[in-house]
Design an enzyme around this catalytic site. Sequence first.
Site, short mmCIF file in Angstrom:
data_model
loop_
_atom_site.label_atom_id
_atom_site.label_comp_id
_atom_site.label_asym_id
_atom_site.label_seq_id
_atom_site.Cartn_x
_atom_site.Cartn_y
_atom_site.Cartn_z
N ASP A 110 -7.86 3.88 0.98
CA ASP A 110 -6.93 4.46 2.00
C ASP A 110 -7.70 4.84 3.17
O ASP A 110 -8.53 5.93 3.28
CB ASP A 110 -6.16 5.70 1.54
CG ASP A 110 -4.96 6.08 2.25
OD1 ASP A 110 -5.00 5.83 3.38
OD2 ASP A 110 -4.16 6.68 1.94
N ARG B 19 -3.16 -0.59 5.51
CA ARG B 19 -3.87 -1.78 4.61
C ARG B 19 -2.78 -2.88 4.30
O ARG B 19 -3.32 -4.26 4.76
CB ARG B 19 -4.38 -1.17 3.27
CG ARG B 19 -5.28 -0.14 3.28
CD ARG B 19 -5.58 0.68 1.96
NE ARG B 19 -4.38 1.62 1.75
CZ ARG B 19 -4.27 2.29 0.60
NH1 ARG B 19 -5.02 2.24 -0.20
NH2 ARG B 19 -3.19 2.93 0.42
N CYS C 189 0.96 -1.41 -0.16
CA CYS C 189 -0.03 -0.02 -0.08
C CYS C 189 0.90 1.17 0.01
O CYS C 189 2.07 1.18 -0.18
CB CYS C 189 -1.02 0.00 1.27
SG CYS C 189 -0.08 0.04 2.91
P1 4NP Z 1 -1.55 2.98 4.15
O1 4NP Z 1 -2.13 4.18 4.67
O2 4NP Z 1 -1.14 3.17 2.69
O3 4NP Z 1 -2.94 2.10 4.16
O4 4NP Z 1 -0.71 2.63 5.10
C1 4NP Z 1 -1.20 5.39 4.60
C2 4NP Z 1 -0.43 5.70 5.71
C3 4NP Z 1 0.22 6.89 5.46
C4 4NP Z 1 0.13 7.86 4.55
C5 4NP Z 1 -0.88 7.36 3.73
C6 4NP Z 1 -1.56 6.19 3.48
N1 4NP Z 1 0.65 9.18 4.68
O5 4NP Z 1 0.50 9.87 3.64
O6 4NP Z 1 1.67 9.40 5.47
#
Ligand code: 4NP
Length: 158
Positions: free
Chosen positions: A127, A15, A9
């Site tokens: 997300d 995720r 992800c």
């Molecule tokens: P993930 O969620 O991709 O599901 O781990 C996110 C975690 C952090 C960020 C974006 C999405 N971020 O911009 O820091």
Amino acid sequence: MKKQILFVCLGNICRSPSAEAVMNAYIDRKNLENEIECDSAGIIGYHEGEPADQRMQSHAIKRGYNLTSISRPVNPDVDFDRFDMVIGMDDQNIRDLQSLARNESDRKKIHKMTDFLEEFGYTSVPDPYYGGEEGFELVLDLLEDACNGLLKHIQNGK
Ligand code: 4NP
């Protein structure tokens, strides 16, 4: 040979660590430890070294999933060699993985998690990072469904 799966992800704190934990729970339940192994990584290295997001951990533990993985970015030169399937969560993940792929063989390993859904009609695992609590529950609902489909896909492919 064990099937090696990498879940990807954006940040590797919500995720994909959850996908790894759900899949590991299914592997454990079905005694498939000698058949399938999984890991997770992020497109960005911003959260490298951090455990999974506390909100994601809280929702996951309520369903019995312990998120133990530590965030790391995708390393194309290692990961595309080591893994048989590299599974992104949304269309941007897929585009980013396509641009990290070194050749056609790498590109063939890229899949989208929602392609394995059996019950839900979603085309991405949204997300949850900037949203509310329900986003984390949706992530788990979608991942449980997709992990079931993915297990069937792998077992049919044998
Ligand atoms: P993930 O969620 O991709 O599901 O781990 C996110 C975690 C952090 C960020 C974006 C999405 N971020 O911009 O820091």
